[in-house]
Write a protein that holds these residues in place. Structure first.
Motif, PDB file in Angstrom:
ATOM      1  N   CYS A   4       1.038  -1.092  -0.136  1.00 10.90           N
ATOM      2  CA  CYS A   4      -0.351  -0.439  -0.062  1.00 10.90           C
ATOM      3  C   CYS A   4       1.333   1.021   0.058  1.00 10.90           C
ATOM      4  CB  CYS A   4      -0.874  -0.510   1.115  1.00 10.90           C
ATOM      5  SG  CYS A   4      -1.476   1.296   0.866  1.00 10.90           S
ATOM      6  N   ILE A  27      -8.743   5.017  -2.561  1.00  9.36           N
ATOM      7  CA  ILE A  27      -7.931   3.530  -2.423  1.00  9.36           C
ATOM      8  C   ILE A  27     -10.089   3.288  -2.184  1.00  9.36           C
ATOM      9  CG2 ILE A  27      -7.793   2.183   0.311  1.00  9.36           C
ATOM     10  CD1 ILE A  27      -5.075   4.098   0.056  1.00  9.36           C
ATOM     11  N   SER A  28     -11.211   4.454  -0.732  1.00  9.86           N
ATOM     12  CA  SER A  28     -11.945   3.299  -0.910  1.00  9.86           C
ATOM     13  C   SER A  28     -12.643   2.903  -2.311  1.00  9.86           C
ATOM     14  CB  SER A  28     -12.519   4.150   0.105  1.00  9.86           C
ATOM     15  OG  SER A  28     -13.062   5.317  -0.272  1.00  9.86           O
ATOM     16  N   SER A  31     -10.952  -0.519  -4.412  1.00  9.49           N
ATOM     17  CA  SER A  31     -10.184  -1.105  -4.331  1.00  9.49           C
ATOM     18  C   SER A  31     -11.234  -2.930  -4.737  1.00  9.49           C
ATOM     19  CB  SER A  31     -10.126  -0.994  -2.500  1.00  9.49           C
ATOM     20  OG  SER A  31      -9.126  -0.285  -2.727  1.00  9.49           O
ATOM     21  N   ARG A  32     -10.025  -3.930  -4.574  1.00  8.81           N
ATOM     22  CA  ARG A  32     -11.312  -4.932  -5.324  1.00  8.81           C
ATOM     23  C   ARG A  32     -11.934  -5.602  -4.220  1.00  8.81           C
ATOM     24  NH1 ARG A  32      -7.054  -7.754  -8.678  1.00  8.81           N
ATOM     25  NH2 ARG A  32      -5.956  -6.066  -8.473  1.00  8.81           N
ATOM     26  N   GLN A  33     -13.251  -5.998  -4.086  1.00  7.94           N
ATOM     27  CA  GLN A  33     -13.187  -6.338  -2.868  1.00  7.94           C
ATOM     28  C   GLN A  33     -13.803  -8.136  -2.479  1.00  7.94           C
ATOM     29  OE1 GLN A  33     -16.892  -3.803  -2.315  1.00  7.94           O
ATOM     30  NE2 GLN A  33     -15.809  -2.318  -0.928  1.00  7.94           N
ATOM     31  N   HIS A  47     -10.429  -1.850   3.109  1.00 13.93           N
ATOM     32  CA  HIS A  47     -10.968  -1.679   2.121  1.00 13.93           C
ATOM     33  C   HIS A  47     -11.462  -2.327   0.716  1.00 13.93           C
ATOM     34  CE1 HIS A  47     -12.637   2.391   3.112  1.00 13.93           C
ATOM     35  NE2 HIS A  47     -11.726   2.824   3.694  1.00 13.93           N
ATOM     36  N   ILE A  50      -6.051  -3.568  -2.347  1.00 13.78           N
ATOM     37  CA  ILE A  50      -6.057  -1.952  -2.937  1.00 13.78           C
ATOM     38  C   ILE A  50      -5.460  -2.342  -4.694  1.00 13.78           C
ATOM     39  CG2 ILE A  50      -3.313  -1.837  -2.690  1.00 13.78           C
ATOM     40  CD1 ILE A  50      -3.527   0.723  -2.230  1.00 13.78           C
ATOM     41  N   ASP A  51      -5.850  -1.552  -5.415  1.00 13.91           N
ATOM     42  CA  ASP A  51      -6.212  -1.639  -7.063  1.00 13.91           C
ATOM     43  C   ASP A  51      -5.114  -0.544  -7.489  1.00 13.91           C
ATOM     44  OD1 ASP A  51      -5.834  -2.043  -9.658  1.00 13.91           O
ATOM     45  OD2 ASP A  51      -7.677  -2.703  -9.616  1.00 13.91           O
TER      46      ASP A  51
END
Length: 61
Positions: A4, A27-28, A31-33, A47, A50-51
């Motif tokens: 990150c 970031i929020s 980001s991939r969940q 979140h 991170i992508d």
């Protein structure tokens, strides 16, 4: 955590005017969940993953 930090450093090299609040927003939103049944952010995944690429694109939008 290092990943990150490195991603944020990359974003800051591309745009040194990014603020901490803008970085958190990127970031929020990018980001991939892991699990669509969970509410994000959460205490397990935060979140999500991170992508870096999506964040870089969002940073310029």
């Amino acid at each position: 955590m290092d990943t990150c930090r490195n991603i944020v450093a990359l974003w800051l090299q591309a745009d040194s005017t990014l603020t901490p609040d803008r970085i958190k927003d990127i970031i929020s939103k990018t980001s991939r969940q892991y699990d669509d049944t969970l509410k994000y952010p959460n205490n397990i995944y935060g979140h999500g993953l991170i992508d870096a690429y999506a964040g870089m694109l969002a940073k310029t939008a």
